[in-house]
Design a protein around this motif. Structure first.
Motif, mmCIF file in Angstrom:
data_model
loop_
_atom_site.group_PDB
_atom_site.id
_atom_site.type_symbol
_atom_site.label_atom_id
_atom_site.label_comp_id
_atom_site.label_asym_id
_atom_site.label_seq_id
_atom_site.Cartn_x
_atom_site.Cartn_y
_atom_site.Cartn_z
ATOM 1 N N ILE A 386 1.000 -1.277 0.105
ATOM 2 C CA ILE A 386 -0.193 0.223 0.038
ATOM 3 C C ILE A 386 0.788 1.411 0.379
ATOM 4 N N PHE A 387 1.838 1.296 1.078
ATOM 5 C CA PHE A 387 3.014 2.338 0.716
ATOM 6 C C PHE A 387 3.514 2.871 -0.384
ATOM 7 N N GLU A 388 3.725 1.658 -1.134
ATOM 8 C CA GLU A 388 4.823 1.830 -2.452
ATOM 9 C C GLU A 388 3.734 1.931 -3.299
ATOM 10 N N MET A 389 2.443 1.731 -3.113
ATOM 11 C CA MET A 389 2.059 2.014 -4.514
ATOM 12 C C MET A 389 1.363 3.408 -4.265
ATOM 13 N N PHE A 390 1.541 4.463 -3.152
ATOM 14 C CA PHE A 390 1.515 5.893 -2.916
ATOM 15 C C PHE A 390 2.239 6.539 -3.625
ATOM 16 N N VAL A 391 3.544 6.296 -3.356
ATOM 17 C CA VAL A 391 4.844 6.533 -2.908
ATOM 18 C C VAL A 391 5.156 6.929 -4.817
ATOM 19 N N ALA A 392 4.887 5.462 -6.070
ATOM 20 C CA ALA A 392 5.083 5.857 -6.798
ATOM 21 C C ALA A 392 4.156 6.596 -7.141
ATOM 22 N N LEU A 393 2.392 6.914 -7.284
ATOM 23 C CA LEU A 393 1.645 7.851 -7.743
ATOM 24 C C LEU A 393 2.245 9.577 -6.808
ATOM 25 N N SER A 394 3.170 9.194 -6.098
ATOM 26 C CA SER A 394 3.927 10.888 -5.808
ATOM 27 C C SER A 394 5.059 10.582 -6.879
ATOM 28 N N GLU A 395 5.742 10.200 -7.201
ATOM 29 C CA GLU A 395 6.837 10.238 -7.757
ATOM 30 C C GLU A 395 6.497 10.173 -8.970
ATOM 31 N N LEU A 396 4.585 9.869 -9.541
ATOM 32 C CA LEU A 396 4.591 10.361 -11.307
ATOM 33 C C LEU A 396 3.883 11.471 -11.051
ATOM 34 N N PHE A 397 3.739 12.450 -10.273
ATOM 35 C CA PHE A 397 3.505 13.639 -10.038
ATOM 36 C C PHE A 397 4.517 14.771 -10.160
ATOM 37 N N PHE A 398 5.771 13.972 -9.166
ATOM 38 C CA PHE A 398 7.183 14.346 -8.692
ATOM 39 C C PHE A 398 7.816 14.993 -9.949
ATOM 40 N N SER A 399 8.259 13.552 -10.744
ATOM 41 C CA SER A 399 9.499 13.546 -11.931
ATOM 42 C C SER A 399 9.039 14.323 -13.125
ATOM 43 N N ILE A 400 7.818 13.636 -13.881
ATOM 44 C CA ILE A 400 7.921 13.965 -14.622
ATOM 45 C C ILE A 400 7.446 15.705 -14.940
ATOM 46 N N SER A 401 7.237 16.427 -13.925
ATOM 47 C CA SER A 401 7.082 17.684 -13.810
ATOM 48 C C SER A 401 8.139 18.160 -13.693
#
Length: 496
Positions: A386-401
């Motif tokens: 569960i933790f890693e799923m939300f971390v991945a979502l956070s990373e998508l917002f952060f890294s691509i932008s």
């Protein structure tokens, strides 16, 4: 494959081979220090801070030198050669493994550790060069309107490599088979060789822009100093001779006085944005150090009759990124169709809030572990999923932008230097995260050994994870307060 993004897919596949090595090694870096070099927990944290701080600070220097002397292809080739060399050096260091009950609290430079750190130096050099050159190529073959889409393609492909590296580590090494590390380093070396060969065989066919034109790859004709002096002579009344006699400080003052308001604003906004996102990087870096300790000591990793290796959990982040990426791309398309503005700053704020939630969840789990009188009790690995799923979502917002922002604000000629500064935020994040991980409670405490303040344990797992909750909340608050000012100073409407 979208024909329009043929070049993006090609260079992303080359990034895939590079990421296998980088993230495969990062998945066992902490374990190697703990169980092969026999470092103590605090010394592992210190080594992690120093090495990864150096690794991700290095692109500033690399960016300057590559902008000055190298073409994009040269930069990538040197990066791959350095990575290949590092793998064979690391394989030799791993082959010297000997079981031992000695735990080192301070650096004792044995022959094995010296060879290992030499290998890490060449790995850091190779990682910096390849990352800079690949992202620069992506910007070179995509225009402003397609940059976000290009990185939405690049990032999932990159994360396939991020996933494959730890899988190979788990398949070849498994759990506690430290004598097999040399084999996986040799395999990584051969993967790098294949990646380099494929690049040179196919680059003239596939490394093209969205209109099928071959990427421009000229080596800079002049170095930065003459260009800078010529620029100063054009924007001031001083002659080239006078400018050459000036100190660097006076040149910078002259340059600063000659910059337009828009140019100053963009530099100010860029540097302020970099300063704030360091705190996101600090939290994210915990997945390579604090979370390794947590997985090793406090997570029940049994699945059926097997005990899952710690390094196998490193595949969760890229798996979730791959699963979430199509939804993320669809989300971007919906925003575009409805003309809804959801730019760099808002995406970064969203990433901060999601990351805060992730560590808040760990803090709650840490509380129940702290309050349990049995130190051997562990949490289910389902919580880590569960933790890693939300971390991945956070990373998508952060890294691509973040990648897109650098590409829009950085001048083409000095792109690699600007991207080096962006990467340096990861250096700072890794360094400070490593230092903070010294505070990780390496031994589970009995209830009687805990200290309390307002009925909250202050020296256990909960207190440790709350550090990152507080850091993220402070950072996102600053970003929210100043976001309009930062956005205004970026002058994005002025970019053609």
């Amino acid at each position: 494959m979208e024909k329009k993004f043929k070049g993006t897919y090609f260079i992303s596949s080359i990034a895939f081979t590079s990421s296998i090595i980088e993230f495969g090694i990062s998945s066992i870096f902490t374990l190697f220090l703990l169980y092969v070099l026999h470092f103590s927990f605090p010394l592992v944290s210190k080594t992690f801070a120093n090495y990864y701080g150096f690794t991700y600070f290095l692109p500033i220097i690399i960016g300057y030198l590559s902008d000055k002397f190298l073409s994009k292809t040269d930069t990538l080739a040197i990066g791959f050669i350095s990575t290949i060399l590092s793998q064979f050096i690391l394989a030799y260091a791993a082959s010297l493994y000997q079981p031992s009950n000695i735990i080192y609290d301070n650096y004792v430079f044995t022959f094995q550790s010296i060879i290992f750190f030499i290998g890490l130096f060449f790995l850091a050099l190779g990682t910096g060069l390849t990352t800079l050159s690949i992202t620069h190529m992506i910007f070179s073959i995509n225009d402003k309107n397609s940059t976000m889409h290009a990185f939405s393609i690049y990032y999932p492909i990159l994360n396939i490599g991020v996933m494959v590296g730890p899988i190979l580590m788990s398949v070849f090494v498994g759990t506690n088979n430290y004598n097999l590390y040399s084999l996986i380093f040799l395999l990584f070396g051969f993967i790098s060789i294949v990646g380099l060969i494929v690049f040179f065989l196919l680059k003239n066919k596939y490394l093209v822009d969205n209109e099928d034109n071959l990427m421009e790859d000229k080596r800079p004709l002049n170095n930065i100093t003459p260009n800078f002096n010529n620029l100063l002579s054009k924007i001031s009344s001083k002659s080239i001779f006078e400018i050459k006699q000036m100190s660097l400080r006076k040149k910078l003052v002259l340059f600063n006085n000659s910059m337009s308001i828009i140019e100053r604003d963009r530099i100010t906004a860029f540097l302020l944005f970099l300063l704030i996102i360091i705190f996101y990087r600090v939290a994210y870096a915990q997945f390579n150090i604090g979370m390794v300790f947590f997985l090793d000591l406090s997570v029940d990793r049994k699945f059926l009759s097997f005990e899952l290796p710690v390094q196998l959990f490193f595949i969760l982040n890229p798996i979730f990124i791959l699963l979430l990426s199509p939804l993320f791309i669809k989300f971007n398309n919906v925003l575009d169709k409805r003309n809804i503005e959801f730019g760099f700053i808002n995406r970064t704020i969203t990433a901060f809030f999601i990351m805060t939630f992730c560590f808040l969840m760990l803090s709650v789990l840490g509380y129940f572990l702290d309050m349990n009188a049995l130190p051997l009790d562990k949490i289910s690995f389902i919580w880590i999923l569960i933790f890693e799923m939300f971390v991945a979502l956070s990373e998508l917002f952060f890294s691509i932008s973040g990648y897109s922002l650098v590409g829009l604000l950085a001048p083409e000629k000095y792109y690699q230097l600007f991207f080096g500064l962006f990467t340096a935020t990861r250096a700072a994040g890794m360094y400070f995260s490593g230092l903070l991980s010294i505070l990780f409670p390496a031994e589970r405490k009995m209830l009687s050994d805990l200290s309390f303040s307002f009925n909250i344990p202050t020296n256990g797992l909960m207190a440790y994870f709350l550090i990152f909750v507080i850091l993220n909340l402070i950072s996102v608050t600053i970003l929210i307060v100043y976001k309009d000012n930062i956005k205004r100073k970026m002058h994005l409407d002025e970019i053609k």
